[in-house]
Structure formats: structure tokens, C-alpha cells
Write a protein that holds these residues in place. Structure first.
Motif, PDB file in Angstrom:
ATOM      1  N   LYS A   3      33.030  40.102  45.243  1.00 17.62           N
ATOM      2  CA  LYS A   3      32.182  39.013  44.789  1.00 17.62           C
ATOM      3  C   LYS A   3      32.379  38.598  43.264  1.00 17.62           C
ATOM      4  CE  LYS A   3      27.066  38.585  44.601  1.00 17.62           C
ATOM      5  NZ  LYS A   3      26.003  38.967  45.006  1.00 17.62           N
ATOM      6  N   PRO A   4      32.524  37.354  43.138  1.00 17.44           N
ATOM      7  CA  PRO A   4      32.662  36.766  41.575  1.00 17.44           C
ATOM      8  C   PRO A   4      31.647  36.977  40.817  1.00 17.44           C
ATOM      9  CG  PRO A   4      32.783  35.049  43.431  1.00 17.44           C
ATOM     10  CD  PRO A   4      32.317  36.161  44.072  1.00 17.44           C
ATOM     11  N   ILE A   5      32.010  37.089  39.638  1.00 21.57           N
ATOM     12  CA  ILE A   5      30.916  37.599  38.694  1.00 21.57           C
ATOM     13  C   ILE A   5      31.151  36.938  37.250  1.00 21.57           C
ATOM     14  CG2 ILE A   5      32.526  39.721  38.101  1.00 21.57           C
ATOM     15  CD1 ILE A   5      29.557  41.245  36.719  1.00 21.57           C
ATOM     16  N   ILE A   6      30.134  35.948  37.022  1.00 20.57           N
ATOM     17  CA  ILE A   6      30.194  35.217  35.834  1.00 20.57           C
ATOM     18  C   ILE A   6      29.168  35.920  34.777  1.00 20.57           C
ATOM     19  CG2 ILE A   6      30.023  32.928  34.908  1.00 20.57           C
ATOM     20  CD1 ILE A   6      32.048  32.522  36.935  1.00 20.57           C
ATOM     21  N   ALA A   7      29.451  36.085  33.674  1.00 26.07           N
ATOM     22  CA  ALA A   7      28.631  36.638  32.629  1.00 26.07           C
ATOM     23  C   ALA A   7      28.669  35.724  31.299  1.00 26.07           C
ATOM     24  CB  ALA A   7      29.085  38.141  32.253  1.00 26.07           C
ATOM     25  N   GLY A 174      38.821  27.432  21.239  1.00 33.99           N
ATOM     26  CA  GLY A 174      38.930  26.332  22.179  1.00 33.99           C
ATOM     27  C   GLY A 174      40.310  26.150  22.797  1.00 33.99           C
ATOM     28  N   ARG A 175      41.062  27.405  22.495  1.00 39.24           N
ATOM     29  CA  ARG A 175      42.328  27.557  23.121  1.00 39.24           C
ATOM     30  C   ARG A 175      42.358  28.667  23.984  1.00 39.24           C
ATOM     31  NH1 ARG A 175      47.570  29.682  19.352  1.00 39.24           N
ATOM     32  NH2 ARG A 175      48.849  29.735  21.173  1.00 39.24           N
ATOM     33  N   THR A 176      42.177  28.026  25.352  1.00 36.82           N
ATOM     34  CA  THR A 176      42.054  28.645  26.529  1.00 36.82           C
ATOM     35  C   THR A 176      43.517  29.207  26.996  1.00 36.82           C
ATOM     36  OG1 THR A 176      40.834  26.922  27.054  1.00 36.82           O
ATOM     37  CG2 THR A 176      40.933  28.739  28.519  1.00 36.82           C
ATOM     38  N   ALA A 177      43.625  30.183  27.602  1.00 36.43           N
ATOM     39  CA  ALA A 177      44.728  30.616  28.118  1.00 36.43           C
ATOM     40  C   ALA A 177      44.800  29.702  29.528  1.00 36.43           C
ATOM     41  CB  ALA A 177      44.949  32.182  28.708  1.00 36.43           C
ATOM     42  N   THR A 178      46.073  29.350  29.870  1.00 37.66           N
ATOM     43  CA  THR A 178      46.007  28.640  31.071  1.00 37.66           C
ATOM     44  C   THR A 178      45.871  29.534  32.241  1.00 37.66           C
ATOM     45  OG1 THR A 178      48.537  29.121  31.711  1.00 37.66           O
ATOM     46  CG2 THR A 178      48.042  27.112  30.154  1.00 37.66           C
ATOM     47  N   ALA A 179      45.396  28.835  33.342  1.00 41.93           N
ATOM     48  CA  ALA A 179      44.947  29.782  34.485  1.00 41.93           C
ATOM     49  C   ALA A 179      46.140  30.540  35.073  1.00 41.93           C
ATOM     50  CB  ALA A 179      44.544  28.935  35.693  1.00 41.93           C
ATOM     51  N   ALA A 180      47.470  30.120  34.828  1.00 42.18           N
ATOM     52  CA  ALA A 180      48.733  30.822  35.140  1.00 42.18           C
ATOM     53  C   ALA A 180      48.890  31.938  34.118  1.00 42.18           C
ATOM     54  CB  ALA A 180      49.865  29.872  35.189  1.00 42.18           C
ATOM     55  N   GLN A 181      48.722  31.816  32.805  1.00 44.74           N
ATOM     56  CA  GLN A 181      48.493  32.955  32.030  1.00 44.74           C
ATOM     57  C   GLN A 181      47.477  34.040  32.143  1.00 44.74           C
ATOM     58  OE1 GLN A 181      48.430  30.542  28.230  1.00 44.74           O
ATOM     59  NE2 GLN A 181      50.269  31.166  27.687  1.00 44.74           N
ATOM     60  N   ALA A 182      46.475  33.594  32.255  1.00 40.59           N
ATOM     61  CA  ALA A 182      45.362  34.531  32.781  1.00 40.59           C
ATOM     62  C   ALA A 182      45.660  35.312  34.143  1.00 40.59           C
ATOM     63  CB  ALA A 182      43.895  33.856  33.082  1.00 40.59           C
ATOM     64  N   GLN A 183      46.169  34.853  35.032  1.00 42.47           N
ATOM     65  CA  GLN A 183      46.452  35.084  36.375  1.00 42.47           C
ATOM     66  C   GLN A 183      47.832  36.209  35.998  1.00 42.47           C
ATOM     67  OE1 GLN A 183      45.798  35.868  39.526  1.00 42.47           O
ATOM     68  NE2 GLN A 183      47.798  36.729  39.818  1.00 42.47           N
ATOM     69  N   GLU A 184      48.668  35.949  35.342  1.00 37.29           N
ATOM     70  CA  GLU A 184      49.737  36.721  35.113  1.00 37.29           C
ATOM     71  C   GLU A 184      49.338  38.284  34.661  1.00 37.29           C
ATOM     72  OE1 GLU A 184      52.584  35.016  32.540  1.00 37.29           O
ATOM     73  OE2 GLU A 184      54.108  36.602  32.901  1.00 37.29           O
ATOM     74  N   VAL A 185      48.481  38.098  33.511  1.00 35.93           N
ATOM     75  CA  VAL A 185      48.136  39.203  32.925  1.00 35.93           C
ATOM     76  C   VAL A 185      47.031  40.203  33.721  1.00 35.93           C
ATOM     77  CG1 VAL A 185      47.205  40.434  30.892  1.00 35.93           C
ATOM     78  CG2 VAL A 185      48.420  38.376  30.497  1.00 35.93           C
ATOM     79  N   ILE A 186      46.062  39.392  34.555  1.00 35.71           N
ATOM     80  CA  ILE A 186      45.287  39.840  35.411  1.00 35.71           C
ATOM     81  C   ILE A 186      45.897  40.486  36.568  1.00 35.71           C
ATOM     82  CG2 ILE A 186      43.069  39.558  36.868  1.00 35.71           C
ATOM     83  CD1 ILE A 186      41.972  37.773  34.470  1.00 35.71           C
ATOM     84  N   GLY A 187      46.887  39.872  37.152  1.00 37.31           N
ATOM     85  CA  GLY A 187      47.590  40.395  37.928  1.00 37.31           C
ATOM     86  C   GLY A 187      48.462  41.907  37.584  1.00 37.31           C
ATOM     87  N   ILE A 221      40.582  28.460  37.039  1.00 36.81           N
ATOM     88  CA  ILE A 221      40.778  29.715  36.749  1.00 36.81           C
ATOM     89  C   ILE A 221      40.391  30.500  37.822  1.00 36.81           C
ATOM     90  CG2 ILE A 221      39.366  31.554  35.400  1.00 36.81           C
ATOM     91  CD1 ILE A 221      39.632  29.598  32.847  1.00 36.81           C
ATOM     92  N   MET A 222      39.087  30.192  38.630  1.00 39.72           N
ATOM     93  CA  MET A 222      38.653  30.833  39.567  1.00 39.72           C
ATOM     94  C   MET A 222      39.555  30.803  40.839  1.00 39.72           C
ATOM     95  SD  MET A 222      36.228  32.678  38.432  1.00 39.72           S
ATOM     96  CE  MET A 222      35.100  33.325  39.884  1.00 39.72           C
ATOM     97  N   ASN A 223      40.296  29.799  40.902  1.00 37.75           N
ATOM     98  CA  ASN A 223      41.379  29.654  42.005  1.00 37.75           C
ATOM     99  C   ASN A 223      42.351  30.522  42.053  1.00 37.75           C
ATOM    100  OD1 ASN A 223      40.129  27.637  43.351  1.00 37.75           O
ATOM    101  ND2 ASN A 223      40.986  25.754  42.381  1.00 37.75           N
ATOM    102  N   GLU A 224      42.460  31.413  41.043  1.00 35.73           N
ATOM    103  CA  GLU A 224      43.592  32.464  40.999  1.00 35.73           C
ATOM    104  C   GLU A 224      43.329  33.638  41.759  1.00 35.73           C
ATOM    105  OE1 GLU A 224      46.561  32.018  39.641  1.00 35.73           O
ATOM    106  OE2 GLU A 224      46.152  29.935  38.619  1.00 35.73           O
ATOM    107  N   VAL A 225      44.539  34.020  42.507  1.00 37.19           N
ATOM    108  CA  VAL A 225      44.123  35.252  43.281  1.00 37.19           C
ATOM    109  C   VAL A 225      43.359  36.480  42.745  1.00 37.19           C
ATOM    110  CG1 VAL A 225      45.794  34.450  45.256  1.00 37.19           C
ATOM    111  CG2 VAL A 225      46.600  35.688  42.995  1.00 37.19           C
ATOM    112  N   ASP A 226      43.819  36.743  41.465  1.00 38.36           N
ATOM    113  CA  ASP A 226      43.454  38.017  41.115  1.00 38.36           C
ATOM    114  C   ASP A 226      42.139  37.785  39.921  1.00 38.36           C
ATOM    115  OD1 ASP A 226      45.030  40.064  42.241  1.00 38.36           O
ATOM    116  OD2 ASP A 226      46.628  39.227  41.140  1.00 38.36           O
ATOM    117  N   ILE A 227      41.709  36.654  39.708  1.00 36.77           N
ATOM    118  CA  ILE A 227      40.740  36.619  38.843  1.00 36.77           C
ATOM    119  C   ILE A 227      39.389  36.542  39.640  1.00 36.77           C
ATOM    120  CG2 ILE A 227      39.805  35.075  36.655  1.00 36.77           C
ATOM    121  CD1 ILE A 227      42.666  34.289  36.473  1.00 36.77           C
ATOM    122  N   ASP A 228      38.409  37.398  39.351  1.00 41.48           N
ATOM    123  CA  ASP A 228      36.941  37.563  39.853  1.00 41.48           C
ATOM    124  C   ASP A 228      35.924  36.962  39.148  1.00 41.48           C
ATOM    125  OD1 ASP A 228      38.424  38.823  41.883  1.00 41.48           O
ATOM    126  OD2 ASP A 228      38.657  40.768  40.687  1.00 41.48           O
TER     127      ASP A 228
END
Ligand code: PGA
Length: 248
Positions: A3-7, A174-187, A221-228
Motif C-alpha cells: 500500500k502506498p504511503i505518503i507522509a 529543490g534538487r530532487t533525485a531523478t526517479a531513476a536515481q531514486a529507483q536505483e538506490v531503493i531497488g 517517482i510513484m511510477n517506479e517499481v520499488d518506490i512505495d
């Protein structure tokens, strides 16, 4: 299915009045959300906002806790006190606490275990600094933090823990990781949990991304497979902005 969790992490912002108004407005705009909605609020707002959120899907979190049950620790607060006040979650090891308040991998681990004992759901943070990333040490740093945080934590406790990957260089900048960068580490983190606890636990554990998440980047960000989900600071302080994150 995770279940996605936004905090929303309010940090040291908001008052009784603005907090109550926020909860009213967000509750009215939520509808039948499929998302777990959490507000990480200052200690003094836990009880009033838990009351204000009664009957809504909004859950309340604390932003820190002490790892002892009680004692001569002036200015500190225990897991049991948070639970009693109405917190369901607690943020542990946020980088601002590591940076300014001497939080270490060891205290993060003690807090994580104590939070579980008290029946709180920990949101445990990890993430590298810019220097560490540029030196090619992102995975090594995150690995050290995650292994230390979960030392002695049971599989049953791990599966209910929320992990937040928050690269320090992306927080409040204001400097977000790209969705791909976030996915890489979260994976990578999910893989680490798999080696520590097996694939059933690693498939179930929820891992958020945090660091300059905004209405205009939440969807990718939420579209990435491992990001919940997401742990959001700045963009969680206004009801309309927070609502567009939750209704991404
Ligand atoms: P930010 O903060 O969204 O303002 O970057 C995130 C956090 O500190 O949890």
C-alpha cells in the motif's frame, strides 16, 4: 501488494490552529484514497491532531523519540508517551537529526527496536550526502545504515517497518533525485533486505523516497517499481499541495 504511503514531515512548523485547519481541509479533499496518509507533526500537536483526524484516514506520526523507556533524560520523549498521545508512526534517523542532534547508526537501531516494542510503526531514514555520492559511496553508505538499523530486528518487525531513502543533497534543496536515481538506490535497499530477511519480507516491506518531492514530480517517482511512497517536507506544509501529492 504494497500500500502506498505518503507522509508529510512538518519538521518545526505549524501551530495548533494551522494544524487543525490543515487536517480539516485535507480530510475533506481525500475521498476514498487508496494511499496511507501520514502527518509527522511536532510533539505538541500529536494529541490535538489525532483528535482532529478522528474518523478520517489521516494517521499521526512523531518525528523522533528516545530509546529508553524512562529516566533522567531532560527534554526527551519515550515511545510509550508518543503512543499514548496518539502517534501511530515515528520517524527515526532523519538526516537532520543525524546532522544536528548526534543521531548515530547505533541510536537509530535502539530507537527502531523500542518503537516496535511500543507498537509504533517506524519510518526509518537513510541516505548519502553529496560528498558520499560524488565519491561513489552511495551504496556503501546506505548499506551500512540499513544493516546497522536492522541489527536484532525480527522479520515480523521488519515487514511492518517503513524505510525512507532520503539523499541528504536532495532535502530542502529543490534538487530532487531523478526517479531513476531514486529507483536505483531503493531497488538496492530492497535487495539488501532480501539478503537479510528473504524474498517474502523484501517484497512486502515499503520503501519511500524523500527529498524535494513536489506535486510535479510525485507521479514519476510513484511510477517506479520499488518506490512505495514519499516522505515530504516543504511541499507538505500547504493543504492543496499535500492533497495533490496524496491524490497523485
Ligand atoms: P523536503 O524534505 O521535501 O523539503 O526536501 C524531505 C524530508 O526532509 O523528509
Amino acid at each position: 501488494m504494497r500500500k502506498p504511503i505518503i507522509a508529510g514531515n512538518w519538521k518545526m512548523h505549524m501551530t495548533m490552529d494551522t494544524g487543525r485547519a490543515f487536517v480539516r481541509e485535507v480530510a475533506a479533499g481525500l475521498g476514498d484514497t487508496e494511499v496511507e496518509v501520514v502527518l509527522c507533526v511536532p510533539f505538541t500537536l500529536i494529541q490535538p491532531l489525532k483528535a482532529a483526524a478522528e474518523g478520517t484516514p489521516i494517521k499521526i506520526a512523531a518525528q523522533n523519540m528516545h530509546f529508553e523507556d524512562s529516566g533522567a533524560y531532560t527534554g526527551e520523549i519515550s515511545a510509550e508517551m508518543l503512543k499514548e498521545a496518539g502517534a501511530a508512526y515515528v520517524v527515526i534517523g532523519h538526516s537532520e537529526r543525524r546532522q544536528y542532534f548526534n543521531e548515530t547508526d547505533e541510536t537509530v537501531n535502539l530507537k527502531l527496536k523500542k518503537a516496535h516494542e511500543a507498537g509504533l510503526i517506524p519510518i526509518v531514514c537513510c541516505g548519502e550526502t553529496l560528498e558520499e555520492r560524488e565519491a561513489g559511496n552511495t551504496e556503501a553508505v546506505v548499506r551500512r545504515q540499513v544493516i546497522a538499523a536492522f541489527e536484532g530486528v525480527s522479520p515480523e518487525q521488519t515487514v511492518t517497518t517503513v524505510i525512507a531513502y532520503e539523499p541528504v543533497w536532495a532535502i530542502g534543496t529543490g534538487r530532487t533525485a531523478t526517479a531513476a536515481q531514486a529507483q536505483e538506490v531503493i531497488g538496492y535497499i530492497r535487495g539488501l533486505i532480501e539478503t537479510m530477511y528473504g524474498d517474502v519480507i523484501s517484497e512486502e516491506v515499503r520503501i519511500q523516497y524523500g527529498g524535494s518531492v513536489k506535486p510535479d514530480n510525485i507521479e514519476e517517482i510513484m511510477n517506479e517499481v520499488d518506490i512505495d511512497g514519499a516522505l515530504v517536507g516543504g511541499a507538505s506544509l500547504k493543504p492543496d499541495s499535500f492533497l495533490s501529492l496524496v491524490n497523485f
